[in-house]
Design an enzyme around this catalytic site. Structure first.
Site, PDB file in Angstrom:
ATOM      1  N   HIS A   1       0.764  -1.251   0.119  1.00  0.00           N
ATOM      2  CA  HIS A   1      -0.070  -0.038   0.241  1.00  0.00           C
ATOM      3  C   HIS A   1       0.938   1.284   0.155  1.00  0.00           C
ATOM      4  O   HIS A   1       1.656   1.655   0.841  1.00  0.00           O
ATOM      5  CB  HIS A   1      -1.065  -0.092   1.188  1.00  0.00           C
ATOM      6  CG  HIS A   1      -1.828  -1.051   1.108  1.00  0.00           C
ATOM      7  ND1 HIS A   1      -3.092  -1.033   0.671  1.00  0.00           N
ATOM      8  CD2 HIS A   1      -1.626  -2.379   1.540  1.00  0.00           C
ATOM      9  CE1 HIS A   1      -3.709  -2.144   0.679  1.00  0.00           C
ATOM     10  NE2 HIS A   1      -3.005  -2.945   1.370  1.00  0.00           N
ATOM     11  N   LEU A   2       0.901   1.858  -1.044  1.00  0.00           N
ATOM     12  CA  LEU A   2       1.783   3.253  -1.235  1.00  0.00           C
ATOM     13  C   LEU A   2       0.911   4.454  -0.928  1.00  0.00           C
ATOM     14  O   LEU A   2       1.489   5.361  -0.705  1.00  0.00           O
ATOM     15  CB  LEU A   2       2.202   3.421  -2.630  1.00  0.00           C
ATOM     16  CG  LEU A   2       3.377   2.328  -2.836  1.00  0.00           C
ATOM     17  CD1 LEU A   2       3.751   2.681  -4.252  1.00  0.00           C
ATOM     18  CD2 LEU A   2       4.359   2.418  -1.905  1.00  0.00           C
ATOM     19  N   ARG A   3      -0.244   4.555  -0.589  1.00  0.00           N
ATOM     20  CA  ARG A   3      -1.322   5.338  -0.097  1.00  0.00           C
ATOM     21  C   ARG A   3      -1.371   6.602  -1.087  1.00  0.00           C
ATOM     22  O   ARG A   3      -1.921   7.614  -0.738  1.00  0.00           O
ATOM     23  CB  ARG A   3      -0.641   5.787   1.194  1.00  0.00           C
ATOM     24  CG  ARG A   3      -0.712   4.601   2.103  1.00  0.00           C
ATOM     25  CD  ARG A   3      -1.930   3.778   2.131  1.00  0.00           C
ATOM     26  NE  ARG A   3      -1.876   3.043   3.712  1.00  0.00           N
ATOM     27  CZ  ARG A   3      -2.680   2.049   3.844  1.00  0.00           C
ATOM     28  NH1 ARG A   3      -3.641   1.650   3.197  1.00  0.00           N
ATOM     29  NH2 ARG A   3      -2.544   1.328   4.653  1.00  0.00           N
TER      30      ARG A   3
ATOM     31  N   ASP B   1      -8.551  -4.971  -2.742  1.00  0.00           N
ATOM     32  CA  ASP B   1      -8.032  -5.440  -1.402  1.00  0.00           C
ATOM     33  C   ASP B   1      -8.285  -4.321  -0.387  1.00  0.00           C
ATOM     34  O   ASP B   1      -8.296  -3.036  -0.719  1.00  0.00           O
ATOM     35  CB  ASP B   1      -6.624  -5.349  -1.577  1.00  0.00           C
ATOM     36  CG  ASP B   1      -5.590  -5.816  -0.143  1.00  0.00           C
ATOM     37  OD1 ASP B   1      -6.293  -6.594   0.376  1.00  0.00           O
ATOM     38  OD2 ASP B   1      -4.708  -5.142   0.112  1.00  0.00           O
TER      39      ASP B   1
ATOM     40  N   HIS C   1      -8.756 -10.118  -1.433  1.00  0.00           N
ATOM     41  CA  HIS C   1      -8.675 -10.166   0.070  1.00  0.00           C
ATOM     42  C   HIS C   1      -9.894 -10.776   0.604  1.00  0.00           C
ATOM     43  O   HIS C   1     -10.944 -10.404   0.534  1.00  0.00           O
ATOM     44  CB  HIS C   1      -8.732  -8.633   0.362  1.00  0.00           C
ATOM     45  CG  HIS C   1      -8.832  -8.316   2.073  1.00  0.00           C
ATOM     46  ND1 HIS C   1      -8.051  -7.603   2.898  1.00  0.00           N
ATOM     47  CD2 HIS C   1     -10.174  -8.714   2.774  1.00  0.00           C
ATOM     48  CE1 HIS C   1      -8.669  -7.434   3.859  1.00  0.00           C
ATOM     49  NE2 HIS C   1      -9.689  -8.293   3.985  1.00  0.00           N
TER      50      HIS C   1
ATOM     51  N   ASN D   1      -5.674  -7.119   9.249  1.00  0.00           N
ATOM     52  CA  ASN D   1      -6.698  -7.807   8.645  1.00  0.00           C
ATOM     53  C   ASN D   1      -6.106  -8.504   7.428  1.00  0.00           C
ATOM     54  O   ASN D   1      -5.746  -8.022   6.364  1.00  0.00           O
ATOM     55  CB  ASN D   1      -7.800  -6.692   8.322  1.00  0.00           C
ATOM     56  CG  ASN D   1      -8.971  -7.378   7.795  1.00  0.00           C
ATOM     57  OD1 ASN D   1      -9.156  -8.526   7.682  1.00  0.00           O
ATOM     58  ND2 ASN D   1      -9.823  -6.431   7.267  1.00  0.00           N
TER      59      ASN D   1
ATOM     60  N   ASP E   1       2.139  -7.023   2.414  1.00  0.00           N
ATOM     61  CA  ASP E   1       0.988  -6.220   2.826  1.00  0.00           C
ATOM     62  C   ASP E   1       1.196  -5.106   3.503  1.00  0.00           C
ATOM     63  O   ASP E   1       0.702  -4.792   4.581  1.00  0.00           O
ATOM     64  CB  ASP E   1      -0.013  -7.207   3.765  1.00  0.00           C
ATOM     65  CG  ASP E   1      -1.341  -6.360   3.801  1.00  0.00           C
ATOM     66  OD1 ASP E   1      -1.755  -5.338   3.004  1.00  0.00           O
ATOM     67  OD2 ASP E   1      -2.334  -7.008   4.584  1.00  0.00           O
TER      68      ASP E   1
ATOM     69  N   PHE F   1      -6.463  -1.341  10.465  1.00  0.00           N
ATOM     70  CA  PHE F   1      -5.848  -2.618  10.380  1.00  0.00           C
ATOM     71  C   PHE F   1      -4.631  -2.251   9.585  1.00  0.00           C
ATOM     72  O   PHE F   1      -4.464  -1.585   8.672  1.00  0.00           O
ATOM     73  CB  PHE F   1      -6.638  -3.636   9.710  1.00  0.00           C
ATOM     74  CG  PHE F   1      -8.032  -3.894  10.348  1.00  0.00           C
ATOM     75  CD1 PHE F   1      -7.930  -4.980  11.206  1.00  0.00           C
ATOM     76  CD2 PHE F   1      -9.268  -3.556  10.095  1.00  0.00           C
ATOM     77  CE1 PHE F   1      -8.922  -5.541  11.959  1.00  0.00           C
ATOM     78  CE2 PHE F   1     -10.350  -3.895  10.713  1.00  0.00           C
ATOM     79  CZ  PHE F   1     -10.286  -4.903  11.767  1.00  0.00           C
ATOM     80  N   GLY F   2      -3.460  -2.999  10.136  1.00  0.00           N
ATOM     81  CA  GLY F   2      -2.442  -3.123   9.084  1.00  0.00           C
ATOM     82  C   GLY F   2      -1.100  -2.634   9.736  1.00  0.00           C
ATOM     83  O   GLY F   2      -1.060  -1.991  10.734  1.00  0.00           O
TER      84      GLY F   2
HETATM   85 ZN   LIG Z   1      -5.970  -7.078   2.240  1.00  0.00          ZN
END
Ligand SMILES: [Zn+2]
Length: 462
Positions: A66-68, A156, A183, A309, A336, A354-355
């Site tokens: 996830h590069l956001r 995802d 996901h 998650n 992830d 989450f994460g």
């Molecule tokens: Zn996911």
């Protein structure tokens, strides 16, 4: 001419069944020669990188990052995320589309490609959304996403609940030869669960996220992959039942695959109860932390660095994920990597997002739990980070074949180091592994023959 000789390393290229102590010559951004030919063809006075006692392998690929960007640049950016990737040994990463707005159209894909060209330290490939706005209601323009260059589609962070819609997505994806990454989370079973449903969720009074909430969607995906012939890839597998379902389905030739993340095969739900509870039992199985007298990392109960998650599950599930990696049921390793700001995580467990971040620790944790514990050899671990994800995504990457792009990772599988907050390149610091003594470290990352990252201490003489 731009040339570099990687000299005397253990060169491991699973795609070419190569595992031998030899040289690799990089010239003008490409792999020019491997083996005895490398030093023979090296130009006089070529720059050398002494890789003695180090592993030289194809640049690692992480297909779940996830590069956001766009929209959440307080958490991470293309610049900071790819800097973390380079430190971790990754030369190609695939960014997830659950951004703000979502990457569900060709224009946003182009935006990421531009940003990556301008600010990326490593190669960035894009996963497009399955549904518009990742809302799970209407298909995104899958053909146009493919034309824009996405390497997969996924919602995802979310999961398409409507089975008919998922079937249509698979039919389109098959037409465009795109893999659908999912996901796996059944919303009606998981509802607002925040940790694995089991002993610890009861003891801690937290709402449970049952294993069946993942397994049900894995089973759905197997049936739809079988019915449509489309390729489906189940993301961050955490549950024993999911591994067993995938094993059976792959055994009968269903085009389905799965990935695992180090936190799921290192930690367990006992970690949410605090470090003491964790180390007293489940922590003993982690490589390097069994020795008496080892001062293990400490954290309080309800620490949101352990909220992800799908959630950390019990030791039985952790073992099943490891078994799935060993027998090849789970063919891809990934992080992830999910950065979040401090202020977002510094709230009650129920309210935290989450994460966790993972790009800088995933190689070491994978080596610890798979290689140093003698579950797998180095070529098998490296394959799950290189040629396996490359084949899944149809990328021309993940090998050291002569003529291919000189994306190369050099790492020391035996180096012990401590993961320190001051040394993370990510914009966010939500990792549960700060302070951990890890084993296995990247020392150089080459992208197209250029040094994306080099550890100064190790290669100071270069
Ligand atoms: Zn996911």
């Amino acid at each position: 001419m731009n040339a570099l000789l990687l000299a005397g390393g253990r060169v491991i290229d699973p795609a070419n069944h190569l595992d031998s102590v030899t040289d690799v010559l990089v010239k003008d951004g490409k792999i020019a020669a491997v083996g005895a030919a490398a030093s023979a063809q090296a130009p006089p006075g070529v720059e050398r990188l002494d890789a003695k006692n180090l592993v030289v392998c194809p640049g690692l690929i992480d297909l779940h990052v996830h590069l956001r960007e766009p929209g959440q640049t307080a958490k991470e950016t293309v610049a900071t995320g790819t800097a973390a990737a380079a430190r971790g040994g990754f030369t190609t990463i695939v960014c997830m589309p659950n951004t703000s707005p979502a990457i569900d159209n060709a224009g946003t894909v182009a935006l990421i490609h531009e940003s990556a060209a301008a600010h990326g330290r490593v190669r960035v490939r894009v996963a497009g959304a399955i549904t518009k706005g990742i809302a799970g209601e209407e298909l995104a323009p899958i053909g146009s996403l493919k034309n824009a260059g996405v390497v997969a589609i996924t919602d995802d962070g979310h999961c398409v609940q409507n089975n008919e819609l998922m079937r249509r997505a698979l039919e389109y994806a098959r037409m465009f030869d795109l893999v659908v990454m999912d996901h796996c989370q059944d919303y009606s079973l998981v509802t607002d669960g925040v940790m694995h449903e089991g002993y610890w969720s009861t003891a801690l009074g937290l709402r449970g996220w049952p294993a069946a909430g993942e397994e049900l969607i894995v089973a759905r995906n197997i049936l739809l992959a079988e019915a449509t012939g489309a390729r489906v890839h189940c993301q961050h597998i955490s549950a024993a039942g999911s591994v067993q379902l995938l094993r059976e389905a792959r055994g009968r030739g269903v085009p389905i695959s799965g990935e695992a993340c180090p936190h799921h095969f290192t930690l367990t739900d006992a970690a949410v109860a605090g470090s003491e509870k964790f180390w007293n039992q489940d922590g003993k199985a982690i490589y390097g932390y069994a020795a008496a007298g080892e001062e293990a990392p400490a954290w309080p109960s309800y620490d949101t660095a352990f909220k992800m998650n799908p959630p950390l599950r019990s030791a039985r599930h952790r073992e099943a994920v490891l078994d799935g990696l060993v027998d090849g049921t789970l063919e891809v390793l990934c992080s992830d990597h999910a950065p979040h700001c401090d202020y977002e995580k510094e709230v009650e467990f129920d309210y935290a997002p989450f994460g966790i971040t993972g790009l800088e620790t995933e190689l070491a944790l994978s080596l610890m739990q798979l290689y140093h514990t003698k579950r797998l050899g180095l070529p098998e671990v490296i394959a799950k980070f290189t040629i396996n994800p490359a084949r899944l995504l149809r990328l021309a990457a993940g090998t050291l074949s002569v003529g291919s792009d000189a994306d190369v990772t050099v790492f020391d599988p035996n180096r012990e180091w401590r993961f320190d907050k001051t040394e993370s390149a990510s914009k966010s610091l939500n990792s549960p592994f700060f302070g951990w003594r890890l084993k296995g470290k990247t020392v150089a990352t080459l992208v197209g023959g250029k040094k994306a990252w080099v550890e100064e201490t190790e290669l100071a003489g270069v």
